[in-house]
Scaffold this motif. Structure first.
Motif, short mmCIF file in Angstrom:
data_model
loop_
_atom_site.label_atom_id
_atom_site.label_comp_id
_atom_site.label_asym_id
_atom_site.label_seq_id
_atom_site.Cartn_x
_atom_site.Cartn_y
_atom_site.Cartn_z
N SER A 42 -8.14 2.58 0.85
CA SER A 42 -7.10 1.74 0.57
C SER A 42 -6.87 1.15 1.93
N HIS A 43 -6.65 1.51 3.09
CA HIS A 43 -6.14 1.10 4.29
C HIS A 43 -7.37 0.16 4.88
N LEU A 44 -8.63 0.33 5.12
CA LEU A 44 -9.64 -0.36 5.38
C LEU A 44 -9.77 -1.66 4.56
N PRO A 45 -9.79 -1.30 3.21
CA PRO A 45 -9.85 -2.61 2.41
C PRO A 45 -8.50 -3.61 2.52
N HIS A 46 -7.43 -3.05 2.63
CA HIS A 46 -6.57 -4.09 2.91
C HIS A 46 -6.52 -4.89 4.47
N ILE A 47 -6.79 -3.89 5.40
CA ILE A 47 -7.21 -4.61 6.52
C ILE A 47 -8.22 -5.48 6.65
#
Lengths: 307, 307
Positions: free
Chosen positions: A186-191
């Protein structure tokens, strides 16, 4: 299921909870609290609850279940504020996207006899605010608990039942494993999505209107995640720093290697990677985690045979 | 519109063309050619054309319009193969995702009197092969021509009319500008998607089954682009190298800066970027380049009021 549920924060998640609690009859009384008077007023106009207050402490009084749905950076402040009014035996949970930080922020304030069970429903859209919520948001989505060593099994079971009735499937893991897992899924894809949209926005030789006009050729897929709530995602970045930096390092390392393959014309290496990633998509569809129609079903696929 | 159209390559684009040409009655005869006998057989079983041959030279004989829909790396070979059989006055076009390379590969073989007009319909899905095509693929999508200095305006107008009848809107630009623009709106997004899916696939501390299970929290959006045809994308990377390396350099520079902001806890910088990117999404929706429903419309949004 509960006499009184207090919802602290009434954004996408909080307001979706209010709607599904009402629809499923999971509480006699829904108390809603949020800091900003305009947002509270909007929640009241939408008739999301039974009582409304900008004072979280007032809202949690006598509540059997308190769900904190605020940007993770505000968790500690909220915990400190509501702690004195929490009822003995109440269940206190949250919905934050990072768990080690939330545990560290909230735990110190949780009074004896209150069951604090950190949680994270993996559900959301790119929209935010009380208008963005809907009662089906949690349908068939995972809700992850990261119980503490002293978590009461009965309280955990009761909270699990609550989330199941909201539509979710339940998983439990340690806060550490949660943060590492969410950093990659989740976090890496959003960033990365935020970053690529920013890069495109800064170009001079290709105009912004061209980027928008031709976005359907790939770019637009990233703009959805990059339209997510800025406050929420700022806090995620600040509060899951270590795991995110680890994933960013791996990503950049892989990207350098891919970039080198492009520069040196290593077609076999490119072909191997591009084939391997295709298999992951198939697994995700097989696992029922995405729909099996081209382009996310954005366009109607009609074969001539069916005409 | 044409007596005979020859389709060289019968994948997603070629087979979609066959279907829309048939539906709109744009040719009396559709000749289909592809190298692999199994693919040709499949096209025949789907009744996509009127004649079938693994020999491209046979297919293009007497054709008024020849559309080459092969991976861009094969453009030169195809041009060389068909050149001797091209009819004087015929229009030769392609659908490749890179234009400078295709022009360089094909131009030397184009005989006097044949109108070569490089083209690129910005349309596609993550699926490939003759079964993946559908006649609406080009509806309301852009088709970009990169005419050469000596392109005959009448031939260009005729080809434009053809693509309009296939559903497309027409744009023209130089091959150089096309390649730079597509590098940011299409090539970089695909490469980044392939890369992040590869990074996730390689993790040891988070299992592959966890990545798949929790993919709906963001990751799955990237897996769609990363499921695109490996051969096509290998060739795009090899044939638009300079523009792609330029965009990768900018992307990595921006990502380093973002990573630094995360490491040093620069919340304001994160918030600024995350707010700016949100505006781009709105522009794309306003421009009609994506649908205005949460999550690409993947889930049904039902408000309790409507129940």
């Amino acid at each position: 299921m509960f006499e009184k549920i207090a919802l602290i924060g009434i954004g996408l998640i909080g307001s979706s909870l209010a709607r599904v609690i009402r629809r499923e009859g999971l509480a006699r009384h829904i108390a809603i609290s949020t800091r900003r008077p305009e947002t509270l007023k909007r929640a009241e106009n939408l008739q999301l609850g039974d009582s409304y207050s900008t004072d979280a402490r007032t809202a949690v009084r006598d509540a059997d279940l308190i769900i904190v749905s605020v940007p993770v950076g505000a968790s500690g402040t909220v915990a400190e504020e509501i702690a004195p009014a929490l009822k003995k035996g109440a269940i206190l949970t949250d919905v934050g996207s990072t768990k080690q930080s939330v545990v560290a922020q909230m735990s110190p304030f949780v009074p004896e006899g209150v069951h604090f069970i950190p949680g994270h429903p993996l559900a959301g859209t790119e929209n935010s605010g009380p208008d963005a919520g809907f009662p089906d948001l949690f349908d068939n989505r995972w809700c992850i608990f990261t119980p503490l060593p002293d978590t009461d099994p009965l309280a955990l079971e009761k909270l699990s039942t609550f989330w199941r009735r909201c539509g979710s499937n339940i998983d439990t893991m340690t806060p550490e494993h949660h943060d590492m897992t969410l950093a990659i899924v989740s976090h890496l894809p959003h960033i990365i999505a935020y970053n690529i949209v920013g890069t495109a926005d800064d170009l001079a030789n290709v105009t912004k209107s061209e980027v928008i006009k031709y976005s359907a050729s790939g770019f637009r897929d990233f703009t959805r995640l990059a339209a997510s709530d800025p406050t929420m995602w700022r806090d995620v970045c600040l509060h899951n720093k270590d795991a995110i930096l680890e994933m960013l390092a791996r990503f950049s390392e892989d990207l350098s290697s891919l970039q080198r393959a492009i520069r040196w014309g290593d077609g076999d290496k490119l072909f191997d990677l591009f084939t391997r990633t295709r298999a992951i998509r198939r697994s995700i569809i097989q696992a029922g985690q995405d729909i099996d129609v081209p382009d996310f079903g954005r366009q109607v696929v009609e074969h001539p045979e069916k005409k």
